[in-house]
Design an enzyme around this catalytic site. Structure first.
Site, PDB file in Angstrom:
ATOM      1  N   HIS A  82      32.669 -19.821 -13.587  1.00 22.80           N
ATOM      2  CA  HIS A  82      31.655 -19.797 -12.531  1.00 22.80           C
ATOM      3  C   HIS A  82      31.139 -18.379 -12.402  1.00 22.80           C
ATOM      4  O   HIS A  82      31.917 -17.427 -12.370  1.00 22.80           O
ATOM      5  CB  HIS A  82      32.236 -20.240 -11.174  1.00 22.80           C
ATOM      6  CG  HIS A  82      31.199 -20.148 -10.097  1.00 22.80           C
ATOM      7  ND1 HIS A  82      30.269 -21.131  -9.881  1.00 22.80           N
ATOM      8  CD2 HIS A  82      30.904 -19.156  -9.223  1.00 22.80           C
ATOM      9  CE1 HIS A  82      29.461 -20.766  -8.907  1.00 22.80           C
ATOM     10  NE2 HIS A  82      29.820 -19.569  -8.488  1.00 22.80           N
ATOM     11  N   ASP A 161      30.696 -30.950   0.154  1.00 27.58           N
ATOM     12  CA  ASP A 161      29.992 -29.691  -0.154  1.00 27.58           C
ATOM     13  C   ASP A 161      28.483 -29.881  -0.151  1.00 27.58           C
ATOM     14  O   ASP A 161      27.748 -29.018   0.326  1.00 27.58           O
ATOM     15  CB  ASP A 161      30.442 -29.126  -1.507  1.00 27.58           C
ATOM     16  CG  ASP A 161      29.710 -27.823  -1.810  1.00 27.58           C
ATOM     17  OD1 ASP A 161      29.881 -26.883  -1.025  1.00 27.58           O
ATOM     18  OD2 ASP A 161      28.948 -27.772  -2.787  1.00 27.58           O
ATOM     19  N   ARG A 168      24.526 -25.464   6.001  1.00 30.82           N
ATOM     20  CA  ARG A 168      24.626 -23.994   6.058  1.00 30.82           C
ATOM     21  C   ARG A 168      23.282 -23.365   5.754  1.00 30.82           C
ATOM     22  O   ARG A 168      22.871 -22.394   6.391  1.00 30.82           O
ATOM     23  CB  ARG A 168      25.670 -23.500   5.038  1.00 30.82           C
ATOM     24  CG  ARG A 168      27.085 -23.784   5.456  1.00 30.82           C
ATOM     25  CD  ARG A 168      28.027 -23.651   4.267  1.00 30.82           C
ATOM     26  NE  ARG A 168      27.961 -22.340   3.655  1.00 30.82           N
ATOM     27  CZ  ARG A 168      28.252 -22.097   2.380  1.00 30.82           C
ATOM     28  NH1 ARG A 168      28.637 -23.082   1.565  1.00 30.82           N
ATOM     29  NH2 ARG A 168      28.171 -20.891   1.907  1.00 30.82           N
ATOM     30  N   SER A 183      33.317 -23.668  -1.247  1.00 35.43           N
ATOM     31  CA  SER A 183      32.237 -24.454  -1.851  1.00 35.43           C
ATOM     32  C   SER A 183      32.315 -24.371  -3.382  1.00 35.43           C
ATOM     33  O   SER A 183      32.274 -25.387  -4.094  1.00 35.43           O
ATOM     34  CB  SER A 183      30.897 -23.898  -1.333  1.00 35.43           C
ATOM     35  OG  SER A 183      29.827 -24.325  -2.105  1.00 35.43           O
ATOM     36  N   LYS A 187      34.089 -27.520  -6.175  1.00 39.07           N
ATOM     37  CA  LYS A 187      33.364 -28.155  -7.283  1.00 39.07           C
ATOM     38  C   LYS A 187      34.077 -27.908  -8.615  1.00 39.07           C
ATOM     39  O   LYS A 187      34.135 -28.792  -9.465  1.00 39.07           O
ATOM     40  CB  LYS A 187      31.922 -27.625  -7.322  1.00 39.07           C
ATOM     41  CG  LYS A 187      31.075 -28.249  -6.206  1.00 39.07           C
ATOM     42  CD  LYS A 187      29.705 -27.651  -6.123  1.00 39.07           C
ATOM     43  CE  LYS A 187      29.763 -26.262  -5.555  1.00 39.07           C
ATOM     44  NZ  LYS A 187      28.543 -25.750  -4.958  1.00 39.07           N
TER      45      LYS A 187
HETATM   46  N1  URA Z   1      27.255 -21.264  -4.649  1.00 41.50           N
HETATM   47  C1  URA Z   1      27.909 -22.351  -4.190  1.00 41.50           C
HETATM   48  O1  URA Z   1      28.205 -23.275  -4.938  1.00 41.50           O
HETATM   49  N2  URA Z   1      28.241 -22.406  -2.894  1.00 41.50           N
HETATM   50  C2  URA Z   1      27.945 -21.411  -2.032  1.00 41.50           C
HETATM   51  O2  URA Z   1      28.293 -21.517  -0.876  1.00 41.50           O
HETATM   52  C3  URA Z   1      27.271 -20.278  -2.512  1.00 41.50           C
HETATM   53  C4  URA Z   1      26.927 -20.225  -3.838  1.00 41.50           C
END
Ligand code: URA
Length: 422
Positions: A82, A161, A168, A183, A187
């Site tokens: 990521h 999420d 958010r 978050s 994932k």
């Molecule tokens: N990327 C994400 O997947 N979630 C966030 O909260 C910020 C960036």
């Protein structure tokens, strides 16, 4: 449970129990807890924060809100990366097939462009015919065929999420470290991985500009990963200037193809090799020769062959990428030693040409973008060509203004290393 009691606990500085979190999030996803109560809780988390164990509980409940990507037919280790995102960050496009070529499967769930940063899915969609909206079964088929897949989040994966992120975004509560960390990790955990590497970017082109904030995010994500016993490494990498030369969807895919042919910009290759080697080591596939294995996959054509198999399996009909109708050179406004004062502006220049969205769902021009040919510390003379704007007649003036605001000369600043040691 009264969801207002959960809000009160957090409002008063307390830690949420597993039961409170599980019931609250299950109620929110099912529609029983309204957005206004959920946003009050998010504001509480934003202000008060979360203890490490509490954040693991929160992440677990987010993960449990949906299905996981079980890939029973995929043998061998599975890994992913990521990145917190930046300008010209096309690492995933080369890293996923390079890992596949080394025997590590990559079931990558990726995202779209946000603000000044481009999204991997948008970049991939510049390839004619390619689909990123795959079902779980299709994703598994692609991974079986090519060793990797890069696809969009499906409705079944981490629905908490999807809802919380939109809330958010709508309420000004995105920039909270525990909410960002949970978050991202929820994932990645849903992918059922054996190893993960986190590329946390710092510098003016990054989501979190200050390295200190990036380090807090990195450590928070590592703590969550430890809570799930997922072998994870974090790397802090510079986004003080674009990664590589290309900023813009099809332009970046071309540059990733160069990297997959053993060529392309050295900083892009360095990140692909470093992050790839981290994952080979964490999965135990290679340790001492991990960097050499990734380099050999890039230089020997096996990574490029995996890329072609993968994109074909995702529907690509050719690798003939769209090209912009016009190219305009952009020159240094002053003489001196070059600095990138605001890298974000280079991303915004590509967005202004039509490469970015002003509203969710807006169509993109995949052909446009910026080729940024200058590096921090270069000696330049006024009038030297620093960049090319690849455009289709839209947004050129705005793009030029962004580039003018992006550069400075003779600031005396020295660029940070691409990858911080450690
Ligand atoms: N990327 C994400 O997947 N979630 C966030 O909260 C910020 C960036």
């Amino acid at each position: 449970m009264d969801p207002r009691d959960v809000v009160r606990t957090k409002r008063d500085g307390g830690a949420l129990s597993a039961e409170q979190i599980a019931e609250f999030l299950a109620g929110y996803v099912a529609g029983g807890v309204p957005d206004y109560v959920a946003s009050a809780l998010l504001m509480g988390i934003f202000q008060v924060g979360m203890l490490p164990d509490e954040l693991v509980r929160w992440t677990r409940a987010m993960l449990d809100s949906g299905a996981r990507l079980e890939l029973p037919r995929v043998a061998g280790p599975k890994a992913d990366k990521h990145s917190t995102g930046g300008v010209g960050d096309k690492v995933s496009l080369a890293l996923a097939p390079a890992l596949a070529a080394c025997g590590v499967a990559v079931p990558m769930i990726s995202g779209r462009g946000l603000g000044h940063t481009g999204g991997t899915l948008d970049k991939l969609e510049s390839i004619p015919g390619l689909r990123t909206q795959l079902t779980r079964a299709e994703l598994e088929d692609v991974v079986l065929e090519a060793g990797f897949a890069i696809a969009a989040q499906t409705a079944e994966l981490v629905p908490a999420d999807r809802k919380l992120y939109a809330l958010r975004d709508a309420t000004g509560l995105v920039e909270s470290i525990p909410l960002i960390a949970s978050s991202i990790l929820s994932k990645k955990l849903a992918e059922g991985l054996d190893a993960l590497v986190l590329d946390v970017k710092f510098g003016s082109g990054a989501f979190l500009v200050e390295l200190d904030r990036g380090r807090v995010l990195g450590e928070t994500m590592l703590a969550i990963a430890r809570g799930f016993e997922l072998p994870t490494r974090v790397r802090y990498t510079s986004m003080e200037q674009p990664l590589g030369v290309a900023v813009g969807h099809a332009l970046e895919v071309r540059e990733a193809l160069d990297c997959l042919a053993g060529a392309g910009p050295p900083d892009l290759r360095e990140l692909v090799v470093t992050l790839g080697a981290d994952l080979l080591a964490e999965t135990g596939v290679a340790v001492d020769d991990a960097r050499a294995r990734i380099a050999a996959a890039l230089d020997g054509g096996t990574a490029r062959a995996a890329f072609e198999r993968g994109v074909r399996a995702q529907g690509a009909t050719s690798l003939e990428l769209p090209a912009a109708a016009r190219v305009l050179e952009w020159s240094a406004p002053a003489s001196g030693v070059l600095d990138v004062a605001d890298c974000r502006r280079i991303g915004l220049a590509a967005a202004a040409l039509g490469g970015g969205r002003r509203a969710p769902g807006e169509a993109l021009d995949h052909a446009v973008g910026v080729l940024w040919r200058a590096r921090i510390g270069d000696s330049v003379r006024a009038g030297d060509v620093l960049a090319e704007l690849h455009h289709n007649g839209r947004g050129v003036e705005g793009a030029r203004e962004h580039l003018a605001a992006a550069v400075a000369v003779d600031t005396g600043r020295v660029a940070a290393p691409l990858v911080l040691p450690g």
